[in-house]
Scaffold this active site. Sequence first.
Site, PDB file in Angstrom:
ATOM      1  N   HIS A  22       0.768  -1.153   0.075  1.00  0.00           N
ATOM      2  CA  HIS A  22      -0.041   0.051  -0.105  1.00  0.00           C
ATOM      3  C   HIS A  22       0.947   1.339   0.060  1.00  0.00           C
ATOM      4  CE1 HIS A  22      -2.694  -3.048   1.933  1.00  0.00           C
ATOM      5  NE2 HIS A  22      -3.617  -2.424   1.182  1.00  0.00           N
ATOM      6  N   ASP A 134      -3.905  -7.743  -7.597  1.00  0.00           N
ATOM      7  CA  ASP A 134      -5.488  -8.357  -7.824  1.00  0.00           C
ATOM      8  C   ASP A 134      -5.656  -8.028  -9.450  1.00  0.00           C
ATOM      9  OD1 ASP A 134      -6.309  -9.047  -5.264  1.00  0.00           O
ATOM     10  OD2 ASP A 134      -5.579  -6.863  -4.682  1.00  0.00           O
TER      11      ASP A 134
HETATM   12  O1  PAF Z   1      -8.232  -4.512  -3.420  1.00  0.00           O
HETATM   13  C1  PAF Z   1      -8.693  -3.897  -2.220  1.00  0.00           C
HETATM   14  O2  PAF Z   1      -8.287  -3.524  -1.109  1.00  0.00           O
HETATM   15  C2  PAF Z   1     -10.345  -3.681  -2.313  1.00  0.00           C
HETATM   16  O3  PAF Z   1     -10.830  -4.692  -3.476  1.00  0.00           O
HETATM   17  C3  PAF Z   1     -10.804  -2.406  -2.851  1.00  0.00           C
HETATM   18  C4  PAF Z   1     -10.496  -1.887  -4.301  1.00  0.00           C
HETATM   19  C5  PAF Z   1     -10.282  -1.356  -1.797  1.00  0.00           C
HETATM   20  C6  PAF Z   1     -12.357  -2.356  -2.862  1.00  0.00           C
HETATM   21  O4  PAF Z   1     -13.012  -2.351  -1.596  1.00  0.00           O
END
Ligand code: PAF
Length: 265
Positions: A22, A134
């Site tokens: 992140h 993802d």
């Molecule tokens: O990837 C994630 O953390 C979640 O799928 C998101 C994009 C924040 C949506 O809830």
Amino acid sequence: MDLALKHPVALVPTMGALHAGHASLIEIARKFSPEVVVSIFVNPLQFENPNDFSTYPKSVDADVALATASGATKIWVPTFDEIYPSDPVLISSGEIGNLFEGVHRFGHFDGMLTVVKRFFDLVTPKYAIFGEKDFQQLFLIKKMVAQMKLPIEIISAPTIREASGLAMSSRNQKLSTTERESAAGIYLALNSAKAASDLKSARIELSNGVQAIPNFLQDYAEIIDADTFAIADDSTENCHAIVAGWINGIRLIDNMAMSNLGNSK
Ligand code: PAF
């Protein structure tokens, strides 16, 4: 709701339990705009398994510290009612949303797109940053933005890995040391597939590599066309391997471009 933001905004949507992956999304966001909003919201609509939702890791204080240190200018932790003031109308992720992750997490992508669209409506970002880890999620978000003609640029960010190669994920903290070592086998399997000289051998390498991972319960290990999400064949230009499964009830997913394969090489 007034978030009092200075536009243009770069948005980094998260479900909290932030880690170095992140941090890298936030750092990338800062390159696009001085105003970086990090949302922290565990979206119940995208959890098909209530136990996974209720045990999803939460660490808001540490998240605020990490996001701020990485360059976030606003950390937004909305309530359920802020996001869904009335019964949400689900956005359909269509046929592609029912493949791979969608087979094993039925309804997941409809819930994910629904919340992402709500974030876009509420924050009106110019840029939104999503991780390549993802991969199917990223594909579907780009598709939604294109189909709805939303004035948002989707920026994709490379997967950040632990020293072992394991893709960083908030769920990794639920793994024991031994399970974490096993989980790194996914990266090894992806690399073996990538080193193969043709699609057929790549599939064999991927399958053998994944099956060799101790205690890994495979959902899928496939090579697809990154442009369509169809199963790759010899005419595919952008081959991409995707893997998902479970170790001790903890979901793991990963993917890798098979740049050595495909028609475009
Ligand atoms: O990837 C994630 O953390 C979640 O799928 C998101 C994009 C924040 C949506 O809830």
